[in-house]
Write a protein that holds these residues in place. Sequence first.
Motif, short mmCIF file in Angstrom:
data_model
loop_
_atom_site.label_atom_id
_atom_site.label_comp_id
_atom_site.label_asym_id
_atom_site.label_seq_id
_atom_site.Cartn_x
_atom_site.Cartn_y
_atom_site.Cartn_z
N ASP A 265 39.88 56.70 39.02
CA ASP A 265 38.40 56.41 38.46
C ASP A 265 37.89 55.35 38.82
O ASP A 265 36.67 55.00 38.85
N PHE A 266 38.90 54.28 39.15
CA PHE A 266 38.47 52.79 39.23
C PHE A 266 38.19 52.43 40.59
O PHE A 266 37.58 51.41 41.00
N ASP A 267 38.23 53.45 41.58
CA ASP A 267 38.18 53.19 43.08
C ASP A 267 36.71 52.73 43.22
O ASP A 267 36.67 51.67 44.14
N PRO A 268 35.72 53.11 42.83
CA PRO A 268 34.28 52.63 43.27
C PRO A 268 34.28 51.23 42.77
O PRO A 268 33.59 50.29 43.47
N LEU A 269 35.10 50.91 41.86
CA LEU A 269 34.76 49.68 41.09
C LEU A 269 35.54 48.54 41.96
O LEU A 269 34.88 47.42 42.26
N ARG A 270 36.69 48.94 42.34
CA ARG A 270 37.77 48.11 43.45
C ARG A 270 36.79 47.77 44.66
O ARG A 270 37.15 46.67 45.50
N LEU A 271 35.86 48.67 45.07
CA LEU A 271 35.11 48.64 46.39
C LEU A 271 33.89 47.77 46.10
O LEU A 271 33.29 47.52 47.27
N HIS A 272 33.37 47.65 45.03
CA HIS A 272 32.09 47.03 44.69
C HIS A 272 31.95 45.73 45.18
O HIS A 272 32.88 44.83 44.83
N PRO A 273 31.11 45.25 45.77
CA PRO A 273 30.80 43.79 46.51
C PRO A 273 30.93 42.88 45.38
O PRO A 273 30.63 41.60 45.54
N GLN A 274 30.34 43.22 44.07
CA GLN A 274 30.13 42.27 43.15
C GLN A 274 30.97 42.40 42.04
O GLN A 274 30.95 41.50 41.10
N VAL A 275 32.12 43.04 42.13
CA VAL A 275 33.12 43.23 41.18
C VAL A 275 34.52 42.63 41.46
O VAL A 275 34.93 43.22 42.77
N SER A 276 34.91 41.68 40.59
CA SER A 276 36.21 41.23 40.94
C SER A 276 37.32 42.04 40.03
O SER A 276 37.03 41.99 38.52
N PHE A 277 38.06 42.97 40.46
CA PHE A 277 38.86 44.14 39.69
C PHE A 277 40.23 43.68 39.87
O PHE A 277 40.82 43.24 40.69
N GLU A 278 40.68 44.00 38.77
CA GLU A 278 42.27 43.58 38.55
C GLU A 278 42.92 44.77 37.63
O GLU A 278 42.41 44.77 36.29
N PHE A 279 44.00 45.45 38.04
CA PHE A 279 44.95 46.15 37.20
C PHE A 279 45.94 45.23 36.57
O PHE A 279 46.37 44.18 37.28
N VAL A 280 46.03 45.35 35.28
CA VAL A 280 46.68 44.12 34.56
C VAL A 280 48.12 44.87 34.30
O VAL A 280 48.29 45.94 33.33
N GLY A 281 49.29 44.51 34.50
CA GLY A 281 50.63 44.84 34.10
C GLY A 281 51.24 44.41 33.24
O GLY A 281 50.72 43.37 32.55
#
Length: 491
Positions: A265-281
């Motif tokens: 679901d979050f792949d587009p967010l991870r690719l977006h140039p204005q988004v700093s995306f992090e999965f938190v473990g």
Amino acid sequence: MSKTLMVQGTTSDAGKTTLVAALGRILARRGFSVAPFKPQNMALNSAVTVDGGEIGRGQAVQAQACGIAPHSDMNPILLKPSSDTGAQVVVQGRALSDMEAASFHDYKKVAMAAVIESYQRLSSQYDFIVVEGAGSPAEINLRDGDIANMGFAEAVDCPVIIIADIDKGGVFAHLVGTLALLSKSEQRRVIGFVINRFRGDLSLLQPGLDWLEQRTGKPVLGVIPYLQNLHIEAEDALTANSLGEDGRSLKIKVPVWSRISNHTDFDPLRLHPQVSFEFVGPGQSLAGADLIILPGTKNTRADLAFMAEQGWDIQLSSHLRYGGKVMGICGGLQMLGRWVHDPMGVEGEAGSLKGLGLLNFETELRDRKTLLNVTGKLQLPGFIEIAEVSGYEIHAGVSRGPDLLRHIITLSEQGTSEIKHDGCLSDDGRILVSYLHGIFHCEEALQLLLQWAGLAKVASLNYEQHVENELNRLADAVSEAITIDDLLALL
């Protein structure tokens, strides 16, 4: 009957999924009708099929590569882990029951009948079937009654390619060792090797390739180069974090549940140039985010408890108190309500568990899943834009309560005129929920949701076109690495 080729790997994540997708795209470009097939899959990333079933996400992507709609016959056995030893068993698109690993081992003879039935249906419709194995064919403890690798190949009498990932190291040991652990008839079935993710000067690898061919008597059909930043939706395992870059202005964090599902679901967010995306473990913090998204899960109550163990519930409250925003998708939606009831023990022991109580609704889990492909409109209070949206629903719960009457999405099931509603936005505009997987894949919906999250001006990202471009890039690379006419001759 179609021609069939099976791709097996020396390990998980050797490149089976991507090679099947590439071969599907290559054959489709040549004018052949081609379908992907995976006899048995274990994954929590799934997709809804055109016939209203459920299959692994990898096979849906492979179907896209082949230019066809995903069908439940493409992945007749799907195992969705609900614990370390148990999984929900989905047969030909429909959830059958939950089984412990030992019970499923005994069930394999019945499962094989479903596998062969689905394979034969596809074989009667397509010129080629490209099959993906699971894990490795050399897992000695799993060979008895195998339906996922050589057991299937022997049953339908198809040739096999073995692929290995050189980037992991030990590629020659992987290939020679895998072949050595196969039976004589299985070894004869192997028509060659493919080496994946090679970096550097191919001439320096050539002595090793010559040795491998001499040692095994099997040709190396091709060496696929390492493709930088290749994006093909993951079948199951989380890929490396996208930690953001300078100039990215919106920070999004997603907690990784013990049974996280549909994280693509979050792949587009991870690719977006204005988004700093992090999965938190586990052991990591949700602090510092602009937006926290609670993802889907195969076990809502267990992951609610897991959330509390990590202290993420307290961090979420603090995040909201200081003006942050929260979104819940599917299982994440259920967590944000007052209660999650499981009277039938759908996801474990029967009972109820308090939710986070941030929205006024309750969820009851039922044994019959909702499986829908839908399209519609997303409209958020305070925003002029009305965004086109599409996606899919996969959930066992039914959620009801006053807050869900303030729906933000109007949907219709594909192929029907029936209207349904989804999601809601909290009174203060800071908590948004939806059952819709794939909501960020739609360009208009992605832009509107990022505006809600805090971006004043959102850059355009056409995710679906990006996926098409990546499939073509992969197919081009494989076409250069493997002489397709020689491969077809071997079939």
